[in-house]
Design a protein around this motif. Structure first.
Motif, short mmCIF file in Angstrom:
data_model
loop_
_atom_site.label_atom_id
_atom_site.label_comp_id
_atom_site.label_asym_id
_atom_site.label_seq_id
_atom_site.Cartn_x
_atom_site.Cartn_y
_atom_site.Cartn_z
N TRP A 288 -11.97 -25.77 3.94
CA TRP A 288 -11.86 -27.04 3.63
C TRP A 288 -12.59 -27.54 2.38
O TRP A 288 -13.60 -26.97 1.85
CB TRP A 288 -12.59 -28.09 4.79
N SER A 653 -4.50 -26.81 -4.66
CA SER A 653 -5.50 -27.88 -4.31
C SER A 653 -6.74 -27.74 -5.29
O SER A 653 -7.17 -28.70 -5.64
CB SER A 653 -6.10 -27.73 -2.95
N GLN A 682 -0.46 -31.77 2.05
CA GLN A 682 -0.89 -33.04 2.40
C GLN A 682 -2.15 -33.57 1.26
O GLN A 682 -2.49 -34.64 1.11
CB GLN A 682 -1.05 -33.26 4.02
N ASP A 683 -2.99 -32.74 1.30
CA ASP A 683 -4.23 -33.08 0.57
C ASP A 683 -3.85 -33.35 -0.95
O ASP A 683 -4.42 -34.12 -1.54
CB ASP A 683 -5.23 -32.03 0.71
N GLN A 686 -2.70 -36.84 -0.80
CA GLN A 686 -3.75 -37.66 -0.78
C GLN A 686 -4.45 -37.97 -2.18
O GLN A 686 -4.69 -38.90 -2.47
CB GLN A 686 -4.82 -37.19 0.05
#
Length: 1168
Positions: A288, A653, A682-683, A686
């Motif tokens: 994460w 990311s 998806q991150d 966002q």
């Protein structure tokens, strides 16, 4: 069978009629369960019907089936939140009783059901303040279940495990989640959703209990000796850290500090299961982005855990080996036939260091003691020291063989002679590698055994040289049972103490050539050397690219980028080095050595990442090539190994998160980079959402999302979701940018046009008022009716439900998209007018204000607007009236609109307010016809009075001296009413208007003093008094006129009262009462007219108004002079008693003297 549709109720009835616990009943219940899993809608009805079968019932097939069905309906069925909540509420009482059931299986399933019931009912009771009894039942059941966790008595293992999971669910509910109500997730009930003033739910007490339970869980993690419970606790923490990110530090610290000390009495398999659960959760958390600060701590804990698991595996392997090996020492009197322990094969043919105890007989020791000694000595050295000792021990192998050394790595050929001679070893050299035979053994036997051993050892010498040089195998990657096996009988012969008797051993060259000899692995490089080697390789590839000529003329740039990214992505592949191992060993390994290889991978990727980020705009092509290769490699590896770590999402990311903070608002590089990627996580989306919210960089965000929609169909839904959500953002700038981006696709491009239209309509449905309980069932069946509550659209920027009374800003968030689209798609106006009638009054008021700009933009000649005004649905009258007012507030209405309003008023029973915007454009006949309806709007409120006043200003002629009006000039001046005409019309239409409304209208006229002057009022009174039937309101108007204008007193006294007497006013009681009050108001000017009355009427007046007697008597006496006989009759009426002749002062200005609506009331009680 699951796809076969059956009638649920009929199938249930058939099952209930079958013999209890029979196979027929079981088959029917199974068919019903399969049908309900496919179509779960009847499930709440069936469960509610069968709840009674659970009360005080023993164990049965039906009882178990019903409990499983309730568990499925609450926890796993695709029912709506409301349906699951209703099922949980209906089942609460029965399930609370089953917690005490004597059958362990029933209790276990009941506890599992409560894991789903508790969050549902908690959320329900936070919103329902009248369910105190249910809350008490739920709390009692919770307390009973938690007793199973720490009860000192024997509790069934399944029940305790289910109770631990329930406790974790209670902790999740009784801790705080997202505080912002707009971002709360209804699928994650928590204390933040409970109001602080709840009548029976104490937020403080529940939060304290949740904290205590969390401390209990942490204590159990470290002290509970049951590995299943420890594993269950760890597995449940994945959701806990996901929904409660504020507790990540506590979880990470607890997991990194955990050791299996409390599981010391458990089996190796149980301990390994708990270790794996901890390891998997830590690796999951480490990926994460929000826990980057904890990654070093997690990696350190994983490394320590890997070492700990290695030691445990080695100990387990040793333990199993001991249990399998037979004893070496034979029983007394029996021949020595035992097997020797397994030894290093290379030690047979290699000279070892001189033993310090060459004469000691190790065979006399117990086998388990020898094993412990060996393991203890191995553990005394570090890995590097042990490898160094092994290499030093094996070094004499090449010198121990006469002739050319057998070393294929150097490329040398094997000797041409047919034999190789192995030099003999002294007893001292072999002491550490070989065991001495028992001293009681005969010399002849020892000599034979020595010859046999020498032959076997020679055959194994070369094989040992290669096999022992291979890399050590991680214990967690191999099955322990496979490693601990029986040694070959050929290698278990007892060594001979007479080794020095053998002078040479002859080896066959063909035997050596048949051996599978392998080159030993190269010496490992330290990290600095590895980095230097990689950098030099990349530099050589890059420099050589300029010498390559390709067909596209790029000079090999694409080629060198491809080589570099493939070297990084595929250079080190976890799982590939274990090639020869079986599947069982690979599964047992569970990624232990993969961590080291992942670290090596990350080092390579970090180097490439740093190189790209140094100048990202100019190295975007390399970044795109790298990301595409990572995506392909992940996809390829994932098909071969499910546990493959996804590198693409991680590094993408990281690139995006690093580049975005310094992104310029005009940068187009970032958008092109994302557009060329095979997939966008998806991150990253966002992050794009956050970019669109940033005022300085929103242009980049919206441009990128627009390109995704246009050019990347697979990413279209994700990009459209963000754009649509942003149309409801509270910030007007952000909302406007999103609307402009979406507006370009309306009417032109599919499927975006349909997506935008549907979203706009769903936002509109959110504004409709919630249906009552009686309407819900009918509306669900109506395809065009309001959506059920659970299907209403939700976005991150809107509250779950519209709070009433609604704020204008909230309404604007819902309708701004629809209003903006209406300029391109006017059909949205039909939907707006259709939904308007179902909106709350506060929402309607906001809509009327927000629609102004749209109506002005479309204009009064817009065909769609005119059609809507002609056909608007019931309930939308006020919105249609607002549109009409907007068209006429700054000018005259166009002829087309005027014709439309006239036809509407004639055909439909519309509110009179529709006439107001066009009243000034009507002819006199139409005005006269509609005045009663307009005046009927008065309801004694300031707003309506002002409205009617504006109407009077519009319809009155402007040629009166001193008159002015803000309205536009009429086409025909003659079509306007004069003030006198209007006042007369109000009196003559009092029955159509209503007496109270007529009084208010006349009062409005009197307030317009610049129009209704004294002469106008005199003309009005003169005209009305000549009417055959006098209006009831007339005398009230006369009194109000003389009070307003004193100049009218003479006219009223000399002319008006005399005319009224000639019309026998006393025959109309209301008017007669007004006449009396008017005479009282203007005395003594009215005395001359009063004397014209018949004596009976005059006597009635002075009886009703005694204050007139003295004045009239004095007035009559003065007129008679000395001849009192002429007025004797009148004086008789007025009376001669001086006490009765006291004057009553006339009413002062402002005192109420008359109310024609209440004849007979004394003047002191009349209201002005």
């Amino acid at each position: 069978m699951a796809s076969q549709h059956v009638d649920p109720l009929q199938t249930l009835q058939a099952a209930l009629h079958k013999p209890t616990d029979s196979q027929e009943q079981a088959d029917l219940l199974a068919v019903l369960r399969e049908s309900l899993e496919v179509r779960p809608h009847p499930l709440p009805i069936i469960c509610a019907t069968l709840l009674s079968t659970l009360l005080n019932a023993g164990d049965s097939l039906l009882k178990r089936w019903v409990l499983d069905l309730i568990h499925f309906g609450i926890s796993r069925a695709t029912l709506s939140l409301e349906a699951r909540t209703q099922l949980a509420s209906q089942s609460l009482d029965v399930l609370a009783g089953l917690v005490h059931d004597p059958n362990p299986r029933a209790v276990k399933v009941t506890v599992e059901i409560f894991c789903g019931i508790y969050p549902l009912l908690f959320l329900f009771m936070c919103q329902n303040r009248n369910a105190r009894q249910q809350w008490e039942i739920l709390s009692q059941a919770k307390g009973r279940i938690l007793e199973f966790v720490w009860s000192p008595h024997t509790v069934h293992a399944g029940i305790r495990l289910a109770a631990v999971k329930f406790m974790q669910k209670v902790i999740l509910v009784q801790t705080r989640g997202v505080a912002d109500p707009r971002l709360q997730n209804k699928n994650d009930p928590n204390l933040s959703m409970c109001p602080g003033d709840h009548p029976f739910i104490s937020v403080t007490a529940l939060e304290a209990e949740g904290t205590r339970l969390l401390e209990t869980v942490l204590t159990m993690l470290y002290t509970n000796p049951n590995s299943d419970i420890v594993t269950a606790i760890v597995n449940s923490w994945a959701n806990f850290v996901k929904f409660r990110p504020t507790h990540i530090q506590l979880v990470v610290t607890s997991l990194t500090s955990w050791t299996p000390n409390s599981l010391v009495n458990q089996s190796f398999t149980s301990i390994r299961s708990a270790e794996k659960a901890v390891r998997i959760l830590l690796m999951h958390i480490s990926r994460w982005a929000s826990v980057a600060s904890f990654v070093p701590e997690i990696n350190r804990a994983l490394t320590e855990q890997a070492a700990r698991m290695d030691r445990a595996a080695a100990e387990e392997k040793t333990r199993r080996a001991i249990t399998k090996r037979p004893a070496l020492t034979p029983a007394p009197g029996e021949p020595s036939d035992a097997k020797r322990q397994k030894v290093d094969h290379a030690a047979v043919a290699v000279a070892a260091p001189t033993s310090t105890h060459p004469s000691f007989d190790f065979a006399s020791l117990p086998s388990n003691l020898v094993t412990d000694l060996i393991v203890g000595n191995l553990q005394a050295f570090s890995e590097a020291e042990l490898q160094s000792l092994v290499r030093a021990y094996r070094q004499p192998v090449t010198s121990a063989v006469t002739g050319t050394p057998v070393a294929t790595s150097s490329g040398a050929e094997l000797p041409s002679t047919s034999t190789l001679v192995v030099a003999p070893s002294t007893p001292q050299q072999n002491g550490s590698a070989r065991k001495s035979a028992p001293p009681t053994e005969p010399a002849a036997d020892r000599a034979k055994r020595a010859e046999a051993e020498a032959a076997a050892a020679a055959a194994a010498a070369a094989a040992a040289a290669s096999t022992q040089e291979e890399q050590a195998v991680d214990p967690l990657k191999m099955d322990i049972d496979d490693d601990v096996e029986e040694e070959s009988p050929a290698l278990t012969a007892e060594p001979s103490p007479e080794d020095d008797d053998a002078t040479a051993v002859t080896l066959d060259v063909k035997t050596l050539m048949s051996l599978d000899l392998k080159v030993p692995p190269p010496e490992p490089l330290d990290p600095a050397e590895v980095d230097a080697l990689i950098q030099s390789s990349i530099a050589r590839i890059r420099d050589s690219a300029s010498e390559v000529v390709t067909s596209d003329g790029n000079g090999g740039i694409e080629l060198w980028m491809l080589l570099v990214v493939r070297m990084v992505t595929r250079g080190v592949e976890p799982g590939k080095e274990g090639g020869g191992k079986g599947k069982e060993k690979m599964d047992d390994e569970d990624g232990e050595d993969a961590l080291a290889r992942y670290a090596e991978q990350d080092r390579l990727r970090t180097m490439l990442y740093n190189y790209i980020m140094e100048d990202f705009p100019s190295r975007t092509r390399l970044a795109i090539a790298w990301m595409n290769e990572e995506w392909y490699n992940d996809h390829k590896q994932r098909t071969e190994e499910e546990s493959w770590r996804q590198n693409y999402d991680t590094w993408l990311s990281q690139i995006v998160a690093t580049y975005l903070p310094g992104l310029d608002g005009k940068d187009r590089t970032f958008g092109r980079f994302l557009l060329d990627l095979p997939s966008v996580p998806q991150d990253v989306f966002q992050l794009m959402r956050e970019l669109c919210i940033d005022p300085d960089r929103m242009e980049v965000g919206f441009t990128t999302l627009r390109d995704f929609v246009n050019q990347r169909p697979t990413l279209r839904n994700d990009a459209m979701t963000i754009l649509l959500d942003l149309t409801t953002h509270p910030d007007k700038t952000t909302r406007g940018a999103a609307i402009l981006t979406l507006k370009r696709w309306v009417n032109d491009t599919q499927p975006m046009d349909g997506m935008v239209r549907e979203f706009a309509l769903q936002l509109l449905r959110r504004l409709q008022a919630r249906p009552s309980a009686e309407q819900k069932s009918a509306e669900i069946e109506d395809e065009e009716g309001q959506l059920p509550q659970e299907d209403l659209l939700q976005t991150p920027y809107l509250t779950e439900q519209l709070e009433l009374p609604a704020d204008k800003g909230q309404v604007l968030q819902h309708v701004e998209l629809l209003l903006a689209l209406s300029t391109k798609a006017p059909k949205f106006l039909d939907d707006l007018f259709s939904a308007y009638g179902e909106m709350d009054m506060s929402v309607q008021d906001a809509i009327q204000e927000l629609i102004t700009q749209l109506v002005r933009t479309l204009g009064p000649n817009h065909a769609k607007l005119l059609t809507i005004l002609r056909t608007f649905p019931p309930g939308a009258d006020s919105l249609a009236l607002r549109v009409l007012n907007i068209f006429t507030e700054n000018g005259r209405p166009p002829p087309q609109l005027l014709t439309l309003v006239k036809s509407l008023v004639a055909e439909r029973d519309l509110d009179a307010r529709f006439l107001i915007p066009v009243i000034s454009e009507l002819d006199k006949t139409e005005i006269v016809r509609h005045i009663p309806r307009l005046v009927g709007l008065l309801n004694n409120t300031p707003e309506r009075k002002q409205l009617v006043r504006s109407v009077f200003s519009s319809i009155l002629a402007q040629n009166q001296p001193g008159f002015s009006s803000s309205n536009a000039p009429r086409a025909k001046q003659s079509e306007q009413l004069t003030p006198a005409e209007l006042m007369v019309l109000l009196h003559l239409s009092e029955k159509d208007i209503g007496l109270k409304s007529a009084i208010e209208a006349v009062s409005i006229c009197f307030s317009m003093t610049d129009i209704f002057r004294a002469e106008v009022l005199a003309a009005v009174m003169q005209q009305i008094v000549d009417e055959p039937v006098l209006p009831t309101l007339f005398l009230r108007t006369v009194i109000q006129a003389v009070k307003t204008y004193k100049s009218l007193v003479g006219f009223v006294a000399t002319t008006l009262l005399s005319r009224l007497i000639t019309k026998k006013i006393w025959q109309n009681p209301p008017l007669w009462e007004g006449f009396i009050r008017c005479a009282m108001a203007i005395q003594p000017h009215s005395f001359n007219a009063l004397l014209q009355l018949p004596k009976e009427q005059l006597r009635e007046i002075v009886d009703k108004q005694p204050g007139l007697k003295a004045g009239l008597r004095e007035f009559v006496t003065k007129r008679a002079g000395g001849n009192r006989a002429r007025v004797a009759g009148l004086l008789d009426i007025f009376g001669e008693d001086p006490d009765s002749s006291a004057r009553v002062p006339p009413p002062q200005n402002g005192e109420v003297i008359m109310d024609s609506t209440a004849p007979g009331r004394p003047p002191q009680a009349a209201a002005a």
